[in-house]
Design a protein around this motif. Sequence first.
Motif, mmCIF file in Angstrom:
data_model
loop_
_atom_site.group_PDB
_atom_site.id
_atom_site.type_symbol
_atom_site.label_atom_id
_atom_site.label_comp_id
_atom_site.label_asym_id
_atom_site.label_seq_id
_atom_site.Cartn_x
_atom_site.Cartn_y
_atom_site.Cartn_z
ATOM 1 N N SER A 1 0.836 -1.191 0.000
ATOM 2 C CA SER A 1 0.000 0.000 0.000
ATOM 3 C C SER A 1 0.876 1.249 0.000
ATOM 4 C CB SER A 1 -0.910 0.006 1.237
ATOM 5 O OG SER A 1 -1.754 -1.127 1.254
ATOM 6 N N VAL A 2 0.227 2.407 -0.017
ATOM 7 C CA VAL A 2 0.914 3.687 0.109
ATOM 8 C C VAL A 2 0.260 4.471 1.232
ATOM 9 C CG1 VAL A 2 1.404 5.909 -0.991
ATOM 10 C CG2 VAL A 2 1.642 3.797 -2.304
ATOM 11 N N ARG A 3 1.085 5.003 2.114
ATOM 12 C CA ARG A 3 0.595 5.819 3.220
ATOM 13 C C ARG A 3 0.759 7.300 2.862
ATOM 14 N NH1 ARG A 3 -0.269 4.625 8.787
ATOM 15 N NH2 ARG A 3 -0.445 2.519 7.932
ATOM 16 N N PHE A 4 -0.348 8.039 2.907
ATOM 17 C CA PHE A 4 -0.329 9.476 2.679
ATOM 18 C C PHE A 4 -0.564 10.199 3.992
ATOM 19 C CE2 PHE A 4 -1.496 7.946 -1.538
ATOM 20 C CZ PHE A 4 -0.820 8.805 -2.397
ATOM 21 N N VAL A 5 0.150 11.295 4.191
ATOM 22 C CA VAL A 5 -0.146 12.217 5.281
ATOM 23 C C VAL A 5 -0.649 13.499 4.644
ATOM 24 C CG1 VAL A 5 0.749 13.498 7.256
ATOM 25 C CG2 VAL A 5 1.629 11.198 6.758
ATOM 26 N N LEU A 6 -1.800 13.985 5.117
ATOM 27 C CA LEU A 6 -2.414 15.186 4.570
ATOM 28 C C LEU A 6 -2.598 16.226 5.662
ATOM 29 C CD1 LEU A 6 -3.919 12.512 3.123
ATOM 30 C CD2 LEU A 6 -4.893 14.338 1.766
ATOM 31 N N ARG A 7 -2.598 17.482 5.258
ATOM 32 C CA ARG A 7 -2.893 18.579 6.184
ATOM 33 C C ARG A 7 -4.218 19.207 5.788
ATOM 34 N NH1 ARG A 7 1.052 21.604 5.161
ATOM 35 N NH2 ARG A 7 2.484 20.946 6.812
ATOM 36 N N ALA A 8 -5.138 19.230 6.731
ATOM 37 C CA ALA A 8 -6.444 19.843 6.499
ATOM 38 C C ALA A 8 -6.420 21.298 6.966
ATOM 39 C CB ALA A 8 -7.529 19.077 7.261
ATOM 40 N N PRO A 9 -7.304 22.142 6.470
ATOM 41 C CA PRO A 9 -7.432 23.489 7.028
ATOM 42 C C PRO A 9 -7.740 23.391 8.526
ATOM 43 C CG PRO A 9 -8.676 23.300 4.986
ATOM 44 C CD PRO A 9 -8.227 21.911 5.340
ATOM 45 N N ASN B 1 -6.481 6.849 9.490
ATOM 46 C CA ASN B 1 -5.695 5.936 10.322
ATOM 47 C C ASN B 1 -5.192 6.590 11.596
ATOM 48 O OD1 ASN B 1 -5.837 3.590 8.703
ATOM 49 N ND2 ASN B 1 -4.295 4.415 7.334
ATOM 50 N N ASP B 2 -4.781 7.847 11.492
ATOM 51 C CA ASP B 2 -4.215 8.542 12.647
ATOM 52 C C ASP B 2 -4.418 10.033 12.452
ATOM 53 O OD1 ASP B 2 -2.926 8.813 15.074
ATOM 54 O OD2 ASP B 2 -0.921 8.827 14.200
ATOM 55 N N VAL B 3 -4.499 10.758 13.573
ATOM 56 C CA VAL B 3 -4.697 12.204 13.530
ATOM 57 C C VAL B 3 -3.685 12.865 14.444
ATOM 58 C CG1 VAL B 3 -6.301 14.102 13.954
ATOM 59 C CG2 VAL B 3 -7.168 11.928 13.098
ATOM 60 N N ASP B 4 -3.072 13.939 13.973
ATOM 61 C CA ASP B 4 -2.145 14.729 14.776
ATOM 62 C C ASP B 4 -2.404 16.200 14.471
ATOM 63 O OD1 ASP B 4 -0.112 15.815 16.271
ATOM 64 O OD2 ASP B 4 1.511 15.077 15.006
ATOM 65 N N GLY B 5 -3.236 16.842 15.286
ATOM 66 C CA GLY B 5 -3.621 18.216 15.009
ATOM 67 C C GLY B 5 -4.425 18.286 13.731
ATOM 68 N N ALA B 6 -3.978 19.105 12.792
ATOM 69 C CA ALA B 6 -4.670 19.235 11.506
ATOM 70 C C ALA B 6 -4.129 18.260 10.470
ATOM 71 C CB ALA B 6 -4.554 20.668 10.990
ATOM 72 N N ARG B 7 -3.185 17.405 10.862
ATOM 73 C CA ARG B 7 -2.629 16.408 9.946
ATOM 74 C C ARG B 7 -3.268 15.055 10.222
ATOM 75 N NH1 ARG B 7 3.176 18.113 8.526
ATOM 76 N NH2 ARG B 7 3.664 15.908 8.420
ATOM 77 N N PHE B 8 -3.483 14.298 9.162
ATOM 78 C CA PHE B 8 -4.030 12.949 9.317
ATOM 79 C C PHE B 8 -3.447 12.068 8.224
ATOM 80 C CE2 PHE B 8 -6.842 15.109 6.375
ATOM 81 C CZ PHE B 8 -7.203 14.152 5.444
ATOM 82 N N ASP B 9 -3.459 10.763 8.477
ATOM 83 C CA ASP B 9 -2.908 9.877 7.456
ATOM 84 C C ASP B 9 -3.922 8.835 7.025
ATOM 85 O OD1 ASP B 9 -2.172 7.129 8.706
ATOM 86 O OD2 ASP B 9 -1.348 8.553 10.140
ATOM 87 N N ILE B 10 -3.780 8.411 5.782
ATOM 88 C CA ILE B 10 -4.656 7.426 5.169
ATOM 89 C C ILE B 10 -3.793 6.383 4.471
ATOM 90 C CG2 ILE B 10 -6.675 8.920 4.862
ATOM 91 C CD1 ILE B 10 -5.673 9.616 2.087
ATOM 92 N N ASN B 11 -4.273 5.147 4.451
ATOM 93 C CA ASN B 11 -3.556 4.054 3.812
ATOM 94 C C ASN B 11 -4.304 3.650 2.559
ATOM 95 O OD1 ASN B 11 -1.314 1.944 4.227
ATOM 96 N ND2 ASN B 11 -3.111 0.695 3.770
ATOM 97 N N ILE B 12 -3.631 3.700 1.410
ATOM 98 C CA ILE B 12 -4.285 3.429 0.132
ATOM 99 C C ILE B 12 -3.817 2.086 -0.409
ATOM 100 C CG2 ILE B 12 -4.824 4.342 -2.140
ATOM 101 C CD1 ILE B 12 -5.659 6.130 0.211
ATOM 102 N N VAL B 13 -4.761 1.158 -0.560
ATOM 103 C CA VAL B 13 -4.436 -0.192 -1.027
ATOM 104 C C VAL B 13 -4.210 -0.169 -2.541
ATOM 105 C CG1 VAL B 13 -5.703 -1.268 0.850
ATOM 106 C CG2 VAL B 13 -6.875 -0.780 -1.314
ATOM 107 N N PRO B 14 -3.547 -1.207 -3.085
ATOM 108 C CA PRO B 14 -3.221 -1.217 -4.516
ATOM 109 C C PRO B 14 -4.421 -0.999 -5.432
ATOM 110 C CG PRO B 14 -1.969 -2.909 -3.396
ATOM 111 C CD PRO B 14 -2.918 -2.352 -2.385
ATOM 112 N N HIS B 15 -5.569 -1.578 -5.116
ATOM 113 C CA HIS B 15 -6.744 -1.417 -5.977
ATOM 114 C C HIS B 15 -7.140 0.054 -6.091
ATOM 115 C CE1 HIS B 15 -10.614 -2.340 -7.864
ATOM 116 N NE2 HIS B 15 -11.133 -1.428 -7.047
#
Length: 221
Positions: free
Chosen positions: A118-126, A149-163
């Motif tokens: 998979s690929v793990r993305f970390v994103l920053r929300a407003p 998957n996880d939240v740290d302040g305004a940042r959060f991460d998501i795990n994207i599977v191959p499909h």
Amino acid sequence: MFTGIIEAVGSLRRVTPRGGDARLVIDVAGLDLTDASVGDSIAVNGVCLTAVELQSGAFAADVSAETLSRSTLGALGVGASLNLELAMRPTTRLGGHLVSGHVDGVGEIVERRADARSVRFVLRAPDRLARYIAEKGSICVDGISLTVNDVDGARFDINIVPHTLEKTTLGQARVGQSVNLEVDVIARYLERLLLGDGAAREGGAITRELLARHGYLTDTD
């Protein structure tokens, strides 16, 4: 309403400015429009648009200044890849979560890394959206229903599977890229419900005092 399960990846064929608004023509690739009609809703990168014209392998939609300012659609160039989903039917399996297609804000991809297959993305929300994002809750990113998957302040991460990487635009997403975010509609309504009668007053907002009164905070918080 939508499910956040992407049906096809299309592309932006043409943008025509119209007095502050814009008309987009979108190539639908493999999206089946045989039972679509003018006036139907189609989610484009998570933005609910109304089809005003159906063409062979494409549709046109008008995008208001409000939508252009609150989403990434106004910054996309011709040829940009777009996640597409037709509105759900009453008999549709709800494989994702209830998505309205009303974008709450624009986030940014700040990290991308491999995580097994998979690929793990970390994103920053407003900052104003951070309170609606919860660990193991749902969020819609460019129209895709995903689990936080996880939240740290305004940042959060998501795990994207191959499909999902293969069937959506996230496979080509890069650090620094802007994405449309829609938080879980339940979280938005819960906030208004907690305000009670205060929701009708200008400037009404969730405060620590309000949370404590409803039992969400203790003396140790």
